[in-house]
Design an enzyme around this catalytic site. Structure first.
Site, PDB file in Angstrom:
ATOM      1  N   SER A   1      -2.148  -0.279  -4.554  1.00  0.00           N
ATOM      2  CA  SER A   1      -0.936  -0.963  -4.525  1.00  0.00           C
ATOM      3  C   SER A   1      -1.254  -2.187  -5.072  1.00  0.00           C
ATOM      4  CB  SER A   1      -0.335  -0.992  -3.250  1.00  0.00           C
ATOM      5  OG  SER A   1      -1.316  -1.758  -2.389  1.00  0.00           O
ATOM      6  N   LYS A   2      -0.518  -3.058  -5.206  1.00  0.00           N
ATOM      7  CA  LYS A   2      -0.374  -4.531  -5.639  1.00  0.00           C
ATOM      8  C   LYS A   2      -1.584  -5.420  -4.952  1.00  0.00           C
ATOM      9  CE  LYS A   2       4.219  -4.764  -7.466  1.00  0.00           C
ATOM     10  NZ  LYS A   2       5.731  -5.316  -7.460  1.00  0.00           N
TER      11      LYS A   2
END
Length: 576
Positions: A309-310
């Site tokens: 994820s980010k």
């Protein structure tokens, strides 16, 4: 394919005029009476199929169907790649479909970014936005009429019904199920409603959804091309919504209709979509669509084995493009996230991947996203570029970032070739060149690693080097290029009674200011050219050979060799 075992639909299989590719032929039961709207076996035989086209027998058709609600994630890019490789390896079609039914989050900008990223990766689609095709339109937002027609078909056949439950009622059902430790499934309040009850709500204008009628017993099984047999109990599902009260279709319904009407033969997608397969398979059956084959690809994981994820850094294709990665390197690395050709080879071009790719070699275990390996693979592709293309990339970069004033010429060509091995990303070229042009002599001599060189009578080598410079010998040798430098070094070694490391290390330190770096001969010749060709920008921090000689003249070696060394100025301060 899929099989339904022990459900009301299995009993319907006994009727010769109803066929389904995913009901076991060995299951024959006497048809039992069902509620009025459950008894849909005969009506389903007359379902019409708006805009339904049949593909050529045996034709492979796959699709990538992103939602334009953000940037193209590397996980989505890998899914697109696997679909592309499978289609190309089978001589089939790669279809791009935009799933933009989320009207609030979908944007034209996101769609354009996704298309741009796919094109940058070299994944050209045969059908879809910008390419056209016989199975369009290729945006879900342009297919609403088709969804409504198929929803009405399900209503008419008894496979779906109107549900007038309010949100409060649905929440109450969930709460009750939770108290009883049961799955939060719909209880079927409106599943057996009479026509009068339905008409009463319609006359009052009560909002309603379309719910799909799920058989209450049985097991659905699919043979996933990656995961093998996967099964679900139908009693865990409950009747689900296919059309919202605002008239918008629900994801699982859209996808099924789209894949069927576009004649998709293989659905290759991320494993997070595996649970959706149960609902979609039931819709396939109810609409008498042929089932595609399913293949669910493992997730891409972060180094801590959580979903990438980010918070783990860059995750979108656009970000990696901006960081200087090549599409060839990106494609190569994404292919290795869960696939291999069975050999030790890890370097593949897109065409080689097409020739090697098989779905049976896709691993069902999660793949770790390793940024270090991605850099290395990108570096291999960078070095594999034709020499002219490689030089052009670096030259344009150096001029754009203000290190050089020109992007062509002898210095540019030689600098690119000299620094090639230390560059994995195009932006790495900035540091490589500025490092070559810099002269951190004092920091080097003050370092623990530089101390042995200093103690090896470096001052005496410096004195001899200054004499060679003053006599013109060094300048003449550098003008003659590699042959002149080689002869001069040999002569210098004899005069100083040094050879090997005891000769080359002092020369490297005195002339480059560093203990390590690319080939010393090429480096010093290139520094000499940089001082005379005028291609280096003033802002680059370049210390010319003449300036380096001046710095060497001003060093107090006796003070520098003392135990308590003085604080020395940096080269930039000295030459200011």
């Amino acid at each position: 394919m899929a099989s339904l075992v022990g459900s009301p639909w299995t009993r319907i299989r006994a009727l010769p005029d109803i066929s389904s590719p995913f009901i076991r032929h060995s299951s024959f039961y006497k048809l039992k009476p069902l509620p009025l709207r459950r008894n849909f076996s005969i009506i389903s035989a007359s379902i019409s199929s708006p805009s339904f086209r049949k593909k050529d027998e045996g034709e492979v058709r796959v699709r990538f169907a992103p939602s334009p609600t953000g940037n193209l994630h590397v996980g989505g890019a890998r899914t697109a790649l696997f679909n592309y490789l499978f289609a190309r390896s089978k001589g089939g079609k790669f279809v791009l479909r935009i799933e933009d039914t989320d009207l609030e989050r979908s944007t034209k900008e996101s769609e354009e970014a996704v298309l741009r990223d796919l094109a940058w990766l070299g994944l050209e689609w045969d059908e879809g936005p910008g390419a056209g095709g016989e199975y369009g339109p290729y945006r879900q937002s342009e297919r609403n009429d088709m969804y409504k027609q198929y929803a009405e078909n399900l209503m008419n056949s008894g496979h779906a019904y109107r549900c007038f439950c309010s949100n409060e009622e649905l929440e109450k059902m969930k709460d009750i199920a939770k108290l009883k430790n049961l799955p939060p499934v719909y209880t079927g309040k409106w599943a057996s409603a009479t026509d009068d009850e339905v008409q009463e709500e319609l006359s009052k204008g009560t909002p309603y959804t379309y719910r799909f009628r799920v058989p209450k017993n049985g097991v659905l099984k699919i043979n996933d091309l990656i995961r093998g047999e996967v099964s679900w109990g139908l009693n865990t599902l409950g009747d689900f919504v296919i059309m919202r009260s605002n008239g918008q279709p629900v994801y699982n319904f859209c996808v099924t209709v789209d894949d069927a009407t576009m004649s998709i033969s293989h659905v290759i997608r991320a494993e997070e979509h595996l649970p959706n397969t149960l609902r979609q398979a039931l819709i396939y059956k109810a609409l008498r669509f042929p089932m595609p084959k399913f293949a669910h690809v493992s997730l891409i994981l972060a180094p801590d084995r959580s979903k990438l994820s980010k918070r783990h850094g860059a995750t979108s294709v656009g970000q990696f493009r901006e960081m200087g990665y090549l599409p060839e390197g990106m494609v190569n690395y994404l292919a290795l996230l869960g696939w291999g050709d069975g050999t030790e080879n890890e370097f593949f071009t897109l065409q080689q991947l097409v020739e090697k790719f098989t779905i049976d070699r896709v691993n069902k275990s999660g793949a770790i996203f390793d940024l270090t390996k991605l850099r290395w693979i990108n570096g291999q592709h960078l070095k594999a570029l034709p020499s002219g293309d490689f030089v052009k990339l670096l030259a344009q970069r150096w001029k754009t970032t203000g290190i050089l004033t020109e992007s062509e010429g002898e210095f540019v060509n030689e600098a690119a070739e000299l620094l090639k091995d230390g560059i994995d990303l195009v932006p790495d070229a900035d540091k490589a060149l500025t490092n070559l042009l810099s002269y951190p002599l004092f920091a080097t001599l003050a370092s623990p690693e530089g101390k042995p060189v200093l103690e090896d009578k470096l001052s005496e080598v410096a004195t001899s080097l200054l004499a060679a410079y003053d006599s013109g010998e060094l300048g003449v040798a550098l003008e003659e290029g590699h042959a002149g430098w080689k002869n001069w070094v040999k002569s210098f070694g004899k005069s100083t009674k040094r050879k090997g490391k005891s000769l080359f290390m002092p020369l490297r330190v005195l002339l480059t200011g560093k203990l390590h770096g690319p080939d010393m001969s090429s480096s010093i010749i290139l520094l000499h050219k940089a001082g005379s060709c005028g291609v280096v920008a003033p802002e680059a921090g370049f210390v010319t050979l003449d300036e380096r000689i001046k710095i060497l003249r001003e060093i107090d070696w006796e003070a520098f060799n003392k135990e308590d060394q003085p604080t020395l100025e940096s080269p930039s301060a000295t030459t200011a």
